[in-house]
Design a protein around this motif. Structure first.
Motif, PDB file in Angstrom:
ATOM      1  N   SER A  99     -30.650 -23.676  40.628  1.00  0.00           N
ATOM      2  CA  SER A  99     -29.393 -23.130  40.129  1.00  0.00           C
ATOM      3  C   SER A  99     -29.529 -21.636  39.827  1.00  0.00           C
ATOM      4  O   SER A  99     -28.625 -20.854  40.129  1.00  0.00           O
ATOM      5  CB  SER A  99     -28.969 -23.888  38.868  1.00  0.00           C
ATOM      6  OG  SER A  99     -27.843 -23.293  38.293  1.00  0.00           O
ATOM      7  N   ASP A 102     -29.624 -19.801  43.057  1.00  0.00           N
ATOM      8  CA  ASP A 102     -28.283 -19.753  43.625  1.00  0.00           C
ATOM      9  C   ASP A 102     -27.453 -18.660  42.956  1.00  0.00           C
ATOM     10  O   ASP A 102     -26.746 -17.902  43.626  1.00  0.00           O
ATOM     11  CB  ASP A 102     -27.594 -21.117  43.482  1.00  0.00           C
ATOM     12  CG  ASP A 102     -26.211 -21.109  44.090  1.00  0.00           C
ATOM     13  OD1 ASP A 102     -26.071 -20.803  45.291  1.00  0.00           O
ATOM     14  OD2 ASP A 102     -25.251 -21.407  43.348  1.00  0.00           O
ATOM     15  N   ASP A 105     -28.464 -15.323  44.263  1.00  0.00           N
ATOM     16  CA  ASP A 105     -27.886 -15.084  45.591  1.00  0.00           C
ATOM     17  C   ASP A 105     -26.396 -14.729  45.501  1.00  0.00           C
ATOM     18  O   ASP A 105     -25.923 -13.842  46.211  1.00  0.00           O
ATOM     19  CB  ASP A 105     -28.075 -16.309  46.490  1.00  0.00           C
ATOM     20  CG  ASP A 105     -29.531 -16.561  46.847  1.00  0.00           C
ATOM     21  OD1 ASP A 105     -30.363 -15.630  46.724  1.00  0.00           O
ATOM     22  OD2 ASP A 105     -29.843 -17.696  47.251  1.00  0.00           O
ATOM     23  N   GLN A 106     -25.670 -15.428  44.628  1.00  0.00           N
ATOM     24  CA  GLN A 106     -24.245 -15.151  44.478  1.00  0.00           C
ATOM     25  C   GLN A 106     -24.013 -13.742  43.928  1.00  0.00           C
ATOM     26  O   GLN A 106     -23.139 -13.014  44.416  1.00  0.00           O
ATOM     27  CB  GLN A 106     -23.593 -16.181  43.564  1.00  0.00           C
ATOM     28  CG  GLN A 106     -23.415 -17.536  44.212  1.00  0.00           C
ATOM     29  CD  GLN A 106     -22.675 -18.497  43.302  1.00  0.00           C
ATOM     30  OE1 GLN A 106     -21.748 -18.096  42.590  1.00  0.00           O
ATOM     31  NE2 GLN A 106     -23.066 -19.760  43.315  1.00  0.00           N
TER      32      GLN A 106
END
Length: 120
Positions: A99, A102, A105-106
């Motif tokens: 998480s 992620d 990356d976002q």
């Protein structure tokens, strides 16, 4: 993604929450020397993202804004690297950091878009 670009306060809060997640991850790391060395690196880079983002919004010029966004991107990329090392070295199971990786990356994608649009 466009919603984040249009609402800088939300992104300011999101980068702060990202830093808090990094702090919590660091505190939960195993007490081995390897974990602490890598953890200190990710702690430094991950918590500086929000600070650099705030500085970007206090910039005095477009060029300064773009430069500070570049600092954010650099720190996010470095954070991604340290998170990868923590999982690939088997210090932390990949599922525990998925998480956080992620979100890294976002944020990279959002800030890259903002940076590109600012340069136009």
């Amino acid at each position: 993604m466009n919603d984040q670009i249009e609402h800088p306060f939300e992104l300011r809060e999101r980068t702060k929450l990202f830093g808090l997640r990094i702090v919590r991850m660091f505190v939960a790391l195993p007490k081995s020397e390897e974990a602490r060395v890598l953890g200190r690196q990710v702690l430094r880079s991950g918590t500086s993202v929000g600070a650099n983002y705030r500085e970007a919004h206090r910039s005095r010029s477009k060029a300064e804004f773009i430069a500070k966004l570049g600092d954010c991107l650099k720190e996010l990329d470095e954070t991604a690297y340290w998170l990868e090392l923590l999982t690939e070295s088997a210090i932390v199971p990949p599922a525990k950091l998925a998480s956080l990786q992620d979100e890294t990356d976002q944020l990279l994608a959002i800030l890259t878009t903002i940076s590109k649009k600012s340069k136009e």
